[in-house]
Motif scaffolding. Structure first.
Motif, PDB file in Angstrom:
ATOM      1  N   ARG A 662       0.817  -1.203   0.000  1.00  0.00           N
ATOM      2  CA  ARG A 662       0.000   0.000   0.000  1.00  0.00           C
ATOM      3  C   ARG A 662       0.858   1.264   0.000  1.00  0.00           C
ATOM      4  NH1 ARG A 662      -5.374  -1.464   1.384  1.00  0.00           N
ATOM      5  NH2 ARG A 662      -5.475  -3.646   2.077  1.00  0.00           N
ATOM      6  N   LEU A 663       0.254   2.352  -0.475  1.00  0.00           N
ATOM      7  CA  LEU A 663       0.912   3.660  -0.473  1.00  0.00           C
ATOM      8  C   LEU A 663       0.627   4.347   0.853  1.00  0.00           C
ATOM      9  CD1 LEU A 663       2.449   5.864  -2.091  1.00  0.00           C
ATOM     10  CD2 LEU A 663       0.204   6.658  -2.906  1.00  0.00           C
ATOM     11  N   SER A 679      -3.293   4.097   1.676  1.00  0.00           N
ATOM     12  CA  SER A 679      -4.248   3.786   0.608  1.00  0.00           C
ATOM     13  C   SER A 679      -5.164   2.648   1.047  1.00  0.00           C
ATOM     14  CB  SER A 679      -3.504   3.406  -0.676  1.00  0.00           C
ATOM     15  OG  SER A 679      -2.793   2.198  -0.518  1.00  0.00           O
ATOM     16  N   LEU A 683      -1.559  -1.708  -4.206  1.00  0.00           N
ATOM     17  CA  LEU A 683      -1.114  -1.201  -5.498  1.00  0.00           C
ATOM     18  C   LEU A 683      -0.893  -2.374  -6.459  1.00  0.00           C
ATOM     19  CD1 LEU A 683       1.516   1.444  -4.309  1.00  0.00           C
ATOM     20  CD2 LEU A 683      -0.926   1.770  -4.756  1.00  0.00           C
ATOM     21  N   HIS A 688       2.113   3.111 -13.009  1.00  0.00           N
ATOM     22  CA  HIS A 688       1.111   3.863 -12.263  1.00  0.00           C
ATOM     23  C   HIS A 688       1.627   5.254 -11.905  1.00  0.00           C
ATOM     24  CE1 HIS A 688      -1.391   0.302 -11.772  1.00  0.00           C
ATOM     25  NE2 HIS A 688      -0.300  -0.360 -11.395  1.00  0.00           N
ATOM     26  N   LEU A 690       1.362   7.655  -8.763  1.00  0.00           N
ATOM     27  CA  LEU A 690       1.022   7.744  -7.342  1.00  0.00           C
ATOM     28  C   LEU A 690       1.148   9.204  -6.929  1.00  0.00           C
ATOM     29  CD1 LEU A 690       3.093   4.671  -6.060  1.00  0.00           C
ATOM     30  CD2 LEU A 690       0.763   4.710  -6.982  1.00  0.00           C
ATOM     31  N   LEU A 716      -4.252   7.084  -6.628  1.00  0.00           N
ATOM     32  CA  LEU A 716      -3.704   6.069  -7.521  1.00  0.00           C
ATOM     33  C   LEU A 716      -4.301   6.293  -8.896  1.00  0.00           C
ATOM     34  CD1 LEU A 716      -2.261   3.403  -8.256  1.00  0.00           C
ATOM     35  CD2 LEU A 716      -4.275   2.177  -7.371  1.00  0.00           C
ATOM     36  N   ASP A 717      -3.457   6.722  -9.847  1.00  0.00           N
ATOM     37  CA  ASP A 717      -3.893   6.991 -11.222  1.00  0.00           C
ATOM     38  C   ASP A 717      -5.102   7.925 -11.251  1.00  0.00           C
ATOM     39  OD1 ASP A 717      -1.871   5.312 -12.199  1.00  0.00           O
ATOM     40  OD2 ASP A 717      -3.145   3.541 -12.001  1.00  0.00           O
TER      41      ASP A 717
END
Length: 790
Positions: A662-663, A679, A683, A688, A690, A716-717
């Protein structure tokens, strides 16, 4: 041994003969610059924030046996003056010019657009290293520099004001004003480097600095043992952070339980016994800013005693590693012929506030230092999880017998311990010298001792006059008169002047912070306007007759109004001579002065992984403003982890990183609060974008040391995948560590989350920091907010 070749001075006509062929020609070589036979080595050892009453050889209770050894083999100068602050003193020490002449009215981070204040030491003011290099010396600098504008300390340069640009052939240390002793911001020559070990592996900066200094000497000695060296050795001790191994701290357990009042009495008695203060000196009276020790609670006494144990341990450990250099010189037979000058750059520091602090970043952000926060770090005080500074009661005690401290021009800020030793050249040993001296006198003294004249030009640049005067005549004669009769002082509008045994002082904002506040003048908040200056000149000057009152305890301005008027006029004459004006306080406005940068102004920074970190003073200032961080990544099958971008360290900062798929973003508020957003999705692999965004939602509370609150969001995107509210943020500066991309170069912003450097294991294409204020618009969020406001 005679050479079998001829030499000539470079730049002079070729003395040989040039024919059509070699066999009908006579060769000659440009001569290398060689020092005189028997020329001594020169070693300047600079301590940081060490007061007159702290070293054991000056009566202090911090054990410094190697400095004691140096004093027993040399001379203690007990009337040495500095500028009251570090960068100004260091510039004056290395050039022999006054700090305003150099543009160093304060530390380089507080520069202003005037010649006295711009922080840009001109090349017409040559450094001792540049002078000695021209006379055949090797020149080495190790430790703290703090003589280049922070805007010039990135890997974009210019490098002309770095040590290698000012006559040093080798350098290893830190360019800024302080650094974490466990996780330092290190530079070797002109490049950023990482420490060779971790604290867990036994790393401490003082160990590393001594190792490097010895290696530099060793490397040169192996190839040219007769070539003398100049070593400028400037540790971080005893500036915060007071970092030291527990084994050193344990040696002082219980030694300061008596408190700062008793410390002053004991040290004062020792100073009189040693003769480092004149008989008849009066101990300065209680400072209004310092509480009496017997009024403190048991918790306060316990905590404050611990702070001093750690500080004393830090000084003793520093002394030990300096002693390793002396031992090495003795082993190779060079100590007897080494001219050593040991000095502190100013008086003891009060930046820890009334309580002291487990994290000095609180002071730099205006956040309160609280006893309860400190007590939580009692057991690990001095360890990697602290960035500590002691309570200012110890500052006051550390400057015994004088009043006040660093940053102010009373003698507590400007009178510092100084030792000079050269066994081969100075027959006297263990003696005391009382002549009035100033730090600008050291360069001319060294030059005269070496039999050298100040250069008229250096690398084609005409040199300014050296403003100090040599005290070489005192090395052999204790009764020799001083040649330095008049000296002005100015620091943040706090002014003083010495002349022929008299001293006038004009304290600003007041004789103490308490007394300044009673007039409505606060340090850091009150500007020095013309109206304030005129009021100070009417009623703020004090007068002391140092021949009778060395510790400035009896203000005799009322008894000698003519002398006081003469002294104040003399201050303005000296200020005009050395370009002191305009006067400026150390207020918030000065901290935020717009300054030119090497790069053109911008609000978008594009970074790639693998490069050198950006020093903290030159890093993008995200404080109190909307900003975004966008990372373009490729995540392999199986996932990736690691830091995308980090700024600061465990004492304050932020980190954007990937962990457990995860971010995450963590904002570390000065080691007190770690505010995290993660997040809500794992991911996926592939390419991607971020993104992290911060949007302020209110005003800062700067009086409480709190920056703006705001929304902390992850994308995310382009899709929102995490959101949290930050109730406040760091308002002014993260930990004294810079910004790194693709890893955490210095130390983990949150060690509980990962261990530095934690490099990103996917492919990181680039990271963009945007300060323009352009944020992703989440229309549903906008609608929800508008509905809530109805």
């Amino acid at each position: 041994m005679a050479s079998d070749y001829d030499e000539y001075e470079p730049g002079k006509p070729f003395p040989g003969r040039i024919g059509m062929t070699v066999d009908e020609s006579t060769p000659a070589w440009p001569a290398y610059r060689r020092a005189k036979d028997g020329a001594p080595n020169v070693l300047i050892f600079v301590l940081d924030d060490v007061g007159f009453g702290q070293l054991s050889c000056f009566g202090g209770l911090c054990e410094t046996p190697n400095l004691d050894r140096l004093a027993s083999r040399g001379l203690r100068y007990t009337n040495m003056q500095t500028t009251a602050l570090c960068s100004p003193t260091r510039g004056a020490l290395l050039t022999g010019r006054n700090h305003h002449t150099l543009g160093l009215s304060a530390i380089t981070e507080l520069s202003m657009g005037f010649p006295a204040h711009n922080g840009m030491v001109g090349f017409e003011h040559g450094f001792l290293s540049e002078m000695l290099l021209e006379h055949g010396y090797n020149t080495f600098a190790v430790g703290k520099w703090h003589l280049a504008p922070p805007e010039e300390t990135t890997q974009a340069g210019p490098f002309t004001r770095w040590p290698l640009g000012r006559g040093f052939e080798r350098y290893y240390g830190f360019l800024g004003g302080d650094t974490d002793q466990w996780h330092p911001d290190l530079t070797e020559d002109n490049r950023s480097v990482t420490p060779p070990r971790t604290p867990e592996e036994g790393y401490h900066l003082n160990v590393d600095l001594a190792d490097r200094a010895i290696r530099m000497i060793q490397d040169a000695d192996a190839s040219a043992p007769e070539k003398p060296f100049f070593l400028y050795y400037a540790t971080g001790a005893g500036h915060a952070p007071h970092h030291v191994e527990k084994s050193w701290i344990d040696r002082y357990r219980g030694r300061f339980d008596m408190g700062w009042d008793a410390y002053r009495e004991q040290v004062f008695a020792r100073q009189l016994e040693l003769g480092v203060i004149p008989a008849g000196t009066t101990l300065s009276t209680r400072d209004p800013d310092v509480p009496a020790w017997d009024t403190l609670s048991a918790d306060e006494k316990r905590m404050y005693a611990r702070q001093m144990e750690v500080y004393a341990a830090f000084l003793s450990q520093t002394d030990h590693h300096f002693g390793r250099i002396l031992d090495y010189l003795e082993r190779i037979g060079e100590l007897e012929n080494t001219l050593v000058v040991a000095i502190s750059d100013n008086g003891a520091s009060a930046e820890g506030g009334v309580h002291g602090t487990f994290n000095e970043m609180l002071f730099f952000n205006g956040a309160p230092e609280r006893l309860e926060d400190n007590l939580r770090h009692y057991d690990d005080w001095g360890g990697p999880d602290t960035f500590p500074h002691y309570a200012w009661g110890w500052t006051w005690a550390g400057d015994t017998p004088f009043r006040r401290w660093k940053r102010e021009t009373y003698r507590g800020g400007t009178s510092d311990p100084c030792i000079v030793s050269w066994p081969r050249g100075i027959p006297a040993s263990g003696e005391i010298r009382t002549q009035y001296l100033h730090v600008i006198d050291i360069v001319p003294t060294i030059l005269e001792t070496l039999g050298l004249e100040p250069p008229s030009t250096i690398r084609g640049v005409t040199q300014s006059p050296i403003e100090g005067v040599s005290f070489a005549h005192t090395l052999h004669d204790a009764a020799a008169p001083t040649k330095h009769v008049t000296q002005y002082f100015e620091m943040f509008g706090h002014r003083a002047i010495h002349h022929d045994g008299w001293r006038a002082v004009c304290p600003f904002p007041g004789p103490s912070l308490t007394e300044g506040a009673s007039r409505g003048w606060l340090f850091g908040r009150t500007s020095l306007t013309r109206e304030v200056l005129e009021e100070l000149d009417r009623s703020g000057w004090e007068l002391y007759h140092l021949d009778e009152d060395p510790s400035e305890t009896r203000n005799v301005a009322a008894e000698h109004p003519e002398i006081l008027r003469s002294m104040t006029r003399r201050w303005y004459v000296e200020a005009g001579r050395y370009g002191v004006m305009p006067l400026a306080a150390g207020d918030v406005a000065r901290m935020n002065v717009p300054r030119p940068t090497v790069a053109r102004p911008r609000d978008r920074y594009v970074l790639q992984p693998g490069g050198a970190p950006i020093p903290f003073a030159a890093a993008p200032r995200i404080y109190n403003r909307p900003h975004s961080i966008t990372a373009k990544v490729r995540i392999p099958a199986g996932g990736a982890e690691g830091v995308l971008l980090a700024h600061g360290n465990r004492h304050g900062g932020y980190s954007l990183y990937v962990a457990e798929g995860r971010l995450h973003h963590v904002h570390n508020y000065l080691g007190l609060h770690k505010m995290k957003v993660s997040s809500n999705v794992v991911l996926p692999s592939g390419e991607h974008t971020l993104r992290y965004e911060f949007e302020p939602t209110g005003a800062p509370d700067l009086a409480a040391g709190k920056g703006v609150p705001g929304r902390s969001q992850l994308y995310l995107d382009g899709r929102l995948v995490g959101s949290a509210m930050l109730p406040f943020t760091v308002p002014n500066v993260f930990g004294i560590a810079g910004l790194s991309c693709g890893r955490d170069h210095y130390d983990a912003v949150v060690p509980s989350e990962y261990r530095a450097p934690f490099p990103f294991t996917g492919e990181l294409v680039e990271v963009v920091i945007d300060l323009s204020g352009e944020l992703t618009r989440d229309h549903q969020r906008d609608i929800d907010r508008l509905m809530a406001q109805q």
